[in-house]
Every structure is written in C-alpha cells, then in structure tokens.
Design a protein around this motif. Structure first.
Motif, PDB file in Angstrom:
ATOM      1  N   ASN A  16       0.832  -1.203   0.000  1.00 38.30           N
ATOM      2  CA  ASN A  16       0.000   0.000   0.000  1.00 38.30           C
ATOM      3  C   ASN A  16       0.869   1.255   0.000  1.00 38.30           C
ATOM      4  O   ASN A  16       0.603   2.205  -0.745  1.00 38.30           O
ATOM      5  N   THR A  34       2.531   1.689  -3.320  1.00 38.90           N
ATOM      6  CA  THR A  34       1.538   2.134  -4.298  1.00 38.90           C
ATOM      7  C   THR A  34       1.289   3.638  -4.181  1.00 38.90           C
ATOM      8  O   THR A  34       1.206   4.345  -5.189  1.00 38.90           O
ATOM      9  N   LEU A  35       1.190   4.122  -2.943  1.00 37.63           N
ATOM     10  CA  LEU A  35       0.910   5.543  -2.747  1.00 37.63           C
ATOM     11  C   LEU A  35       2.082   6.413  -3.182  1.00 37.63           C
ATOM     12  O   LEU A  35       1.883   7.489  -3.759  1.00 37.63           O
ATOM     13  N   ALA A  88       2.228  -6.285  -7.605  1.00 38.08           N
ATOM     14  CA  ALA A  88       0.965  -6.037  -8.311  1.00 38.08           C
ATOM     15  C   ALA A  88       0.564  -7.265  -9.121  1.00 38.08           C
ATOM     16  O   ALA A  88      -0.618  -7.626  -9.178  1.00 38.08           O
ATOM     17  N   LEU A 123      -0.761  -9.849  -6.795  1.00 32.32           N
ATOM     18  CA  LEU A 123      -2.113  -9.505  -6.339  1.00 32.32           C
ATOM     19  C   LEU A 123      -3.135  -9.683  -7.455  1.00 32.32           C
ATOM     20  O   LEU A 123      -4.286 -10.045  -7.191  1.00 32.32           O
ATOM     21  N   ASP A 124      -2.722  -9.447  -8.695  1.00 29.74           N
ATOM     22  CA  ASP A 124      -3.618  -9.726  -9.817  1.00 29.74           C
ATOM     23  C   ASP A 124      -4.011 -11.197  -9.824  1.00 29.74           C
ATOM     24  O   ASP A 124      -5.179 -11.546 -10.066  1.00 29.74           O
ATOM     25  N   GLU A 180      -6.465 -11.950  -7.037  1.00 26.39           N
ATOM     26  CA  GLU A 180      -7.830 -11.517  -7.344  1.00 26.39           C
ATOM     27  C   GLU A 180      -8.465 -12.423  -8.391  1.00 26.39           C
ATOM     28  O   GLU A 180      -9.657 -12.725  -8.318  1.00 26.39           O
TER      29      GLU A 180
END
Lengths: 146, 146
Positions: B42, B45-46, B109, B112-113, B116
DNA sequence: TATTGTTATACTCTATAACTATA
DNA sequence: TATAGTTATAGAGTATAACAATA
C-alpha cells in the motif's frame, strides 16, 4: 486528477478489505452499548438454533478453541449462555442460550439491522441483494480452494 | 436443512467481513515470498505516483504515524524506498520509491492480480465489475458518515 | 491414542505518551 | 503553540504448548 488513495481503490480486493473493516467497526460500535462484541453475537447466533460444543463453535466461527473458552466465559458471566456436560460424550460441553441470551440476541440483531441499513444506504434493495449474492459466491470460491 | 453457519451468512455485513478477511489472508500469502506485507505494498503504491510525507502516508493508509515509521523503516532496509528531508518544511520526510522498490511493486501487483483472479474466479468479469462498483459505493457511504 | 476443554504463555499488531526538531 | 517524526511502552487479540478428563 488522481488522489493518492485512488490507486488503492482501483483494486477490488482492497475495497472489500476496507469495506469489511468499516462494517466490523460499525457493528462493534452498535453492539458496545449492549455489552456485546461481534464475536459474542456470532456465538449466540449459532447456538440459537443448534446445540453445539465449544469445539463446534470454534469451527463455526473460525476461531481457536482456546479463544472460544473466553467467549463462552463472557456469555456465561453475562447470564446469556450456559455450559452443560454432554451426557453422550462427557468431554464436551453443550452451550445453550438462556432466555436473557435470546433477548440480548434479538436486541443485537436489531442493532445490526440498523448498522446494515446505514452501511448500505447508498444502495437500492436490489443492489444490496446483488452485492450479497456476488460476495457470497466469491467467499465460497475462496473456501473451496483453501 | 440449515447448517449453523447459514444463520451468519444471511447477513451481508458478515459475508463482507469474512470475504475481506479471506482476501487479505490470500494477499499476505501471495506477498510473503516477495518479503512484503500488504501494508508495504500500500505504501509503495501511494508513493509510486505522489511524493508524500509519512504523515500523509498515515492518513492515506488509515494507520497511525507511529506505525508508519516502522513500515518506512522496513522499505528503507529492503532498499525499496528512501527518506529525504523536505526542503520546504524540514520537519517532514519525503518518502520516495527506489528503482528496486518500483520493480518490487510491479512484482507485487502481478501477485495480487493473480490473487484476485483466484478470489473472483466464481464471478464473470461483468459481475466482478458490479461487485467493485457496489462495494465502492457502500464504502463511500460509510466514510461520509464517519 | 485421540479429542475436549482449560490454563499459561508468547507473539503480533497497534495505539498512547513523551520527546526532539522544526514551523 | 502546533506539527512531523521518533522511541518506549502498554494494551488488545490471538495462537501454541502442555495438561486433565474422557473417549
């Protein structure tokens, strides 16, 4: 015009984690005046319709059986549940709600109804049903995997 | 034929809390081999697109600033981020990703893809978009209330 | 030998309080 | 006076290990 948080919000998983956190926090706030935590309500809900052992309650709530000891202790101390030895298997306790426990459960259920009405106030009834259905299907999928 | 868990699953809030827990657990499992926790991702990402102070990162992630210290420490120790004093306000650090940090973020990422894809494997693409949209609207509603 | 409930213990996570430096 | 970052500390929540009773 991208705010920093937009990057995170683009991920469905992130949104669902945050929504779950908010829903739990809202539930805890609503239950606090009743002297209950969400986990207590889960236990009361499970024993309302089924006579269950602490081990079965652990499985049903996803908590360790050592954690369940304290939750049942709390409910017993509040006068909301009783422990009785299972005559068929004297290692087990059968945990049952008291009349006061059932009354507390009904009050808790109403408080949670109000929480959900607030949390889903931005959705129509049909949308909320859709959200429930899709979330349930995703949850079932994750559990079939492990 | 009602299983004990059915009583809980009838509540949309409960399903969303559990789905959020499962999604987070799956994310942590997928990120562990990369040496990252979800909170680190997180933060990365920010800061990928915005130069932010630790205080701003705290607000953006919903964590206390004392907790953010440790997360930025971790990223710095891994060589994924750097602290630089903000020349305009020397109380602040500007936290920036290193090239290695951006590479790690891309790997995260992708992991995480895949998470999901697994979590939402029971849904069509359209259903998943609907779930995202409805969950986002509910989340926004809870946040407008406080 | 295995399971249920229990206790003691340790671990993780996070926040609160107090401090330094800068504004 | 207030804010950003830091540290030390404490609290909540949960799990692991070991035990007694029972199967």
């Amino acid at each position: 015009m991208t705010s920093p948080a937009d990057q995170l919000a683009s991920r469905t998983g992130y949104v669902l984690i945050k929504l779950g956190e908010e829903a739990l926090a809202a539930a805890e706030r609503a239950l606090a005046p009743l002297g209950l935590r969400a986990k207590h309500v889960n236990v009361l809900t499970l024993i309302e319709t089924h006579r269950l052992s602490q081990q079965q309650l652990s499985t049903g709530t996803g908590l360790d059986r050592t954690t369940m000891v304290g939750l049942v202790d709390d409910l017993e101390a509040a006068g909301y549940a009783t422990r009785e030895r299972d005559p068929d298997d004297r290692r087990r306790y059968v945990v049952s709600p008291t009349p006061a426990g059932l009354t507390a459960l009904r009050a808790a259920a109403q408080a949670l109804d109000e929480v959900e009405a607030a949390v889903f106030s931005g959705l129509t009834v049909a949308e909320r049903r859709t959200l429930h259905r899709l979330a349930t299907r995703a949850l079932d999928a994750t559990r079939q995997r492990g």
